[in-house]
Design a protein around this motif. Structure first.
Motif, PDB file in Angstrom:
ATOM      1  N   VAL A  99     -12.551  31.661 -17.557  1.00  0.00           N
ATOM      2  CA  VAL A  99     -12.773  30.348 -16.937  1.00  0.00           C
ATOM      3  C   VAL A  99     -14.217  29.895 -17.176  1.00  0.00           C
ATOM      4  O   VAL A  99     -14.465  28.728 -17.486  1.00  0.00           O
ATOM      5  CB  VAL A  99     -12.425  30.382 -15.433  1.00  0.00           C
ATOM      6  CG1 VAL A  99     -12.829  29.085 -14.746  1.00  0.00           C
ATOM      7  CG2 VAL A  99     -10.931  30.657 -15.255  1.00  0.00           C
ATOM      8  N   ALA A 100     -15.166  30.811 -17.080  1.00  0.00           N
ATOM      9  CA  ALA A 100     -16.570  30.470 -17.339  1.00  0.00           C
ATOM     10  C   ALA A 100     -16.757  30.023 -18.780  1.00  0.00           C
ATOM     11  O   ALA A 100     -17.516  29.070 -19.044  1.00  0.00           O
ATOM     12  CB  ALA A 100     -17.475  31.653 -17.032  1.00  0.00           C
ATOM     13  N   ASP A 101     -16.085  30.666 -19.725  1.00  0.00           N
ATOM     14  CA  ASP A 101     -16.177  30.246 -21.131  1.00  0.00           C
ATOM     15  C   ASP A 101     -15.656  28.826 -21.316  1.00  0.00           C
ATOM     16  O   ASP A 101     -16.262  28.016 -22.020  1.00  0.00           O
ATOM     17  CB  ASP A 101     -15.394  31.204 -22.039  1.00  0.00           C
ATOM     18  CG  ASP A 101     -16.094  32.534 -22.234  1.00  0.00           C
ATOM     19  OD1 ASP A 101     -17.311  32.628 -21.924  1.00  0.00           O
ATOM     20  OD2 ASP A 101     -15.432  33.479 -22.691  1.00  0.00           O
ATOM     21  N   MET A 102     -14.516  28.521 -20.684  1.00  0.00           N
ATOM     22  CA  MET A 102     -13.960  27.165 -20.791  1.00  0.00           C
ATOM     23  C   MET A 102     -14.898  26.130 -20.177  1.00  0.00           C
ATOM     24  O   MET A 102     -15.155  25.086 -20.767  1.00  0.00           O
ATOM     25  CB  MET A 102     -12.594  27.095 -20.119  1.00  0.00           C
ATOM     26  CG  MET A 102     -11.505  27.785 -20.899  1.00  0.00           C
ATOM     27  SD  MET A 102      -9.881  27.585 -20.149  1.00  0.00           S
ATOM     28  CE  MET A 102      -9.937  28.837 -18.871  1.00  0.00           C
ATOM     29  N   LEU A 103     -15.400  26.439 -18.985  1.00  0.00           N
ATOM     30  CA  LEU A 103     -16.329  25.521 -18.333  1.00  0.00           C
ATOM     31  C   LEU A 103     -17.624  25.374 -19.131  1.00  0.00           C
ATOM     32  O   LEU A 103     -18.162  24.273 -19.258  1.00  0.00           O
ATOM     33  CB  LEU A 103     -16.657  25.997 -16.916  1.00  0.00           C
ATOM     34  CG  LEU A 103     -15.550  25.885 -15.891  1.00  0.00           C
ATOM     35  CD1 LEU A 103     -15.961  26.577 -14.597  1.00  0.00           C
ATOM     36  CD2 LEU A 103     -15.200  24.432 -15.631  1.00  0.00           C
ATOM     37  N   GLY A 104     -18.102  26.496 -19.658  1.00  0.00           N
ATOM     38  CA  GLY A 104     -19.331  26.469 -20.448  1.00  0.00           C
ATOM     39  C   GLY A 104     -19.190  25.603 -21.686  1.00  0.00           C
ATOM     40  O   GLY A 104     -20.102  24.841 -22.023  1.00  0.00           O
ATOM     41  N   SER A 105     -18.062  25.685 -22.362  1.00  0.00           N
ATOM     42  CA  SER A 105     -17.832  24.845 -23.549  1.00  0.00           C
ATOM     43  C   SER A 105     -17.862  23.375 -23.170  1.00  0.00           C
ATOM     44  O   SER A 105     -18.492  22.561 -23.845  1.00  0.00           O
ATOM     45  CB  SER A 105     -16.481  25.175 -24.187  1.00  0.00           C
ATOM     46  OG  SER A 105     -16.482  26.462 -24.708  1.00  0.00           O
ATOM     47  N   TYR A 106     -17.175  23.043 -22.090  1.00  0.00           N
ATOM     48  CA  TYR A 106     -17.154  21.662 -21.633  1.00  0.00           C
ATOM     49  C   TYR A 106     -18.560  21.204 -21.239  1.00  0.00           C
ATOM     50  O   TYR A 106     -19.003  20.124 -21.623  1.00  0.00           O
ATOM     51  CB  TYR A 106     -16.207  21.504 -20.445  1.00  0.00           C
ATOM     52  CG  TYR A 106     -16.300  20.144 -19.796  1.00  0.00           C
ATOM     53  CD1 TYR A 106     -15.740  19.033 -20.414  1.00  0.00           C
ATOM     54  CD2 TYR A 106     -16.976  19.966 -18.599  1.00  0.00           C
ATOM     55  CE1 TYR A 106     -15.833  17.779 -19.834  1.00  0.00           C
ATOM     56  CE2 TYR A 106     -17.078  18.716 -18.014  1.00  0.00           C
ATOM     57  CZ  TYR A 106     -16.508  17.629 -18.637  1.00  0.00           C
ATOM     58  OH  TYR A 106     -16.618  16.395 -18.061  1.00  0.00           O
ATOM     59  N   MET A 107     -19.264  22.051 -20.495  1.00  0.00           N
ATOM     60  CA  MET A 107     -20.594  21.665 -20.021  1.00  0.00           C
ATOM     61  C   MET A 107     -21.582  21.559 -21.174  1.00  0.00           C
ATOM     62  O   MET A 107     -22.457  20.693 -21.143  1.00  0.00           O
ATOM     63  CB  MET A 107     -21.067  22.648 -18.956  1.00  0.00           C
ATOM     64  CG  MET A 107     -20.221  22.541 -17.689  1.00  0.00           C
ATOM     65  SD  MET A 107     -20.710  23.692 -16.420  1.00  0.00           S
ATOM     66  CE  MET A 107     -22.197  22.915 -15.837  1.00  0.00           C
ATOM     67  N   ASN A 108     -21.466  22.425 -22.184  1.00  0.00           N
ATOM     68  CA  ASN A 108     -22.367  22.335 -23.336  1.00  0.00           C
ATOM     69  C   ASN A 108     -22.172  21.025 -24.079  1.00  0.00           C
ATOM     70  O   ASN A 108     -23.134  20.417 -24.524  1.00  0.00           O
ATOM     71  CB  ASN A 108     -22.166  23.530 -24.279  1.00  0.00           C
ATOM     72  CG  ASN A 108     -22.838  24.782 -23.752  1.00  0.00           C
ATOM     73  OD1 ASN A 108     -23.744  24.723 -22.937  1.00  0.00           O
ATOM     74  ND2 ASN A 108     -22.364  25.919 -24.210  1.00  0.00           N
ATOM     75  N   GLU A 109     -20.922  20.588 -24.214  1.00  0.00           N
ATOM     76  CA  GLU A 109     -20.655  19.289 -24.848  1.00  0.00           C
ATOM     77  C   GLU A 109     -21.271  18.162 -24.032  1.00  0.00           C
ATOM     78  O   GLU A 109     -21.880  17.246 -24.570  1.00  0.00           O
ATOM     79  CB  GLU A 109     -19.149  19.071 -24.998  1.00  0.00           C
ATOM     80  CG  GLU A 109     -18.506  19.970 -26.032  1.00  0.00           C
ATOM     81  CD  GLU A 109     -16.995  19.838 -26.047  1.00  0.00           C
ATOM     82  OE1 GLU A 109     -16.456  18.868 -25.475  1.00  0.00           O
ATOM     83  OE2 GLU A 109     -16.359  20.719 -26.646  1.00  0.00           O
ATOM     84  N   ARG A 110     -21.087  18.218 -22.715  1.00  0.00           N
ATOM     85  CA  ARG A 110     -21.639  17.184 -21.834  1.00  0.00           C
ATOM     86  C   ARG A 110     -23.162  17.222 -21.863  1.00  0.00           C
ATOM     87  O   ARG A 110     -23.819  16.188 -21.910  1.00  0.00           O
ATOM     88  CB  ARG A 110     -21.144  17.382 -20.389  1.00  0.00           C
ATOM     89  CG  ARG A 110     -19.668  17.170 -20.205  1.00  0.00           C
ATOM     90  CD  ARG A 110     -19.249  15.716 -20.332  1.00  0.00           C
ATOM     91  NE  ARG A 110     -19.974  14.930 -19.351  1.00  0.00           N
ATOM     92  CZ  ARG A 110     -20.429  13.702 -19.565  1.00  0.00           C
ATOM     93  NH1 ARG A 110     -20.235  13.117 -20.714  1.00  0.00           N
ATOM     94  NH2 ARG A 110     -21.091  13.060 -18.641  1.00  0.00           N
ATOM     95  N   LEU A 111     -23.739  18.433 -21.840  1.00  0.00           N
ATOM     96  CA  LEU A 111     -25.184  18.575 -21.885  1.00  0.00           C
ATOM     97  C   LEU A 111     -25.727  18.018 -23.181  1.00  0.00           C
ATOM     98  O   LEU A 111     -26.746  17.305 -23.187  1.00  0.00           O
ATOM     99  CB  LEU A 111     -25.574  20.048 -21.716  1.00  0.00           C
ATOM    100  CG  LEU A 111     -27.072  20.367 -21.700  1.00  0.00           C
ATOM    101  CD1 LEU A 111     -27.767  19.625 -20.563  1.00  0.00           C
ATOM    102  CD2 LEU A 111     -27.292  21.862 -21.574  1.00  0.00           C
ATOM    103  N   ALA A 112     -25.064  18.296 -24.300  1.00  0.00           N
ATOM    104  CA  ALA A 112     -25.501  17.771 -25.595  1.00  0.00           C
ATOM    105  C   ALA A 112     -25.466  16.241 -25.589  1.00  0.00           C
ATOM    106  O   ALA A 112     -26.381  15.599 -26.110  1.00  0.00           O
ATOM    107  CB  ALA A 112     -24.624  18.332 -26.709  1.00  0.00           C
TER     108      ALA A 112
END
Length: 120
Positions: A99-112
């Motif tokens: 779940v952290a990996d999925m959230l991290g991918s989403y958040m990295n896209e948003r952060l970028a």
């Protein structure tokens, strides 16, 4: 910044998978899957978590357990759970790491996107 964000996401995700959350989530998931005829399943939990919630889950999941659902410890899990089809065809990973990996991918896209917008 990404490493800090990843650490926060992993820590908070693991904390969210406490015994209370698991005792609420598993019955709801298994009930929904039972409607689709999926009950030949193994629920894999961290050993310490299983010890904490087993009695309560056995009570809440009694009907599912009679129809083939099994509760099993999994030494490789730190938090969360996995649900595996007994035939080995598939498993569904609700572990804190997945779940952290999925959230991290989403958040990295948003952060970028936020950084790119700020740089304009």
């Amino acid at each position: 910044l990404e490493k800090t964000l990843a650490t926060v996401v992993r820590t908070e995700t693991a904390a969210a998978f406490d015994a209370d959350a698991i005792q609420k989530a598993l019955p709801a998931i298994l009930e929904a899957w039972a409607k689709d005829g999926r009950e030949d399943l193994s629920v894999l939990l961290p050993e310490a978590t299983l010890k904490t919630v087993e009695a309560s889950l056995r009570e809440k999941l009694a009907a599912h357990l009679k129809r083939g659902v099994e509760l099993k410890p999994h030494s490789g899990l730190k938090a969360g759970f996995r649900i595996a089809e007994k035939g080995g065809a598939a498993y569904y990973d609700f572990s804190a790491d997945a779940v952290a990996d999925m959230l991290g991918s989403y958040m990295n896209e948003r952060l970028a996107a936020i950084v790119a917008q700020a740089a304009k």
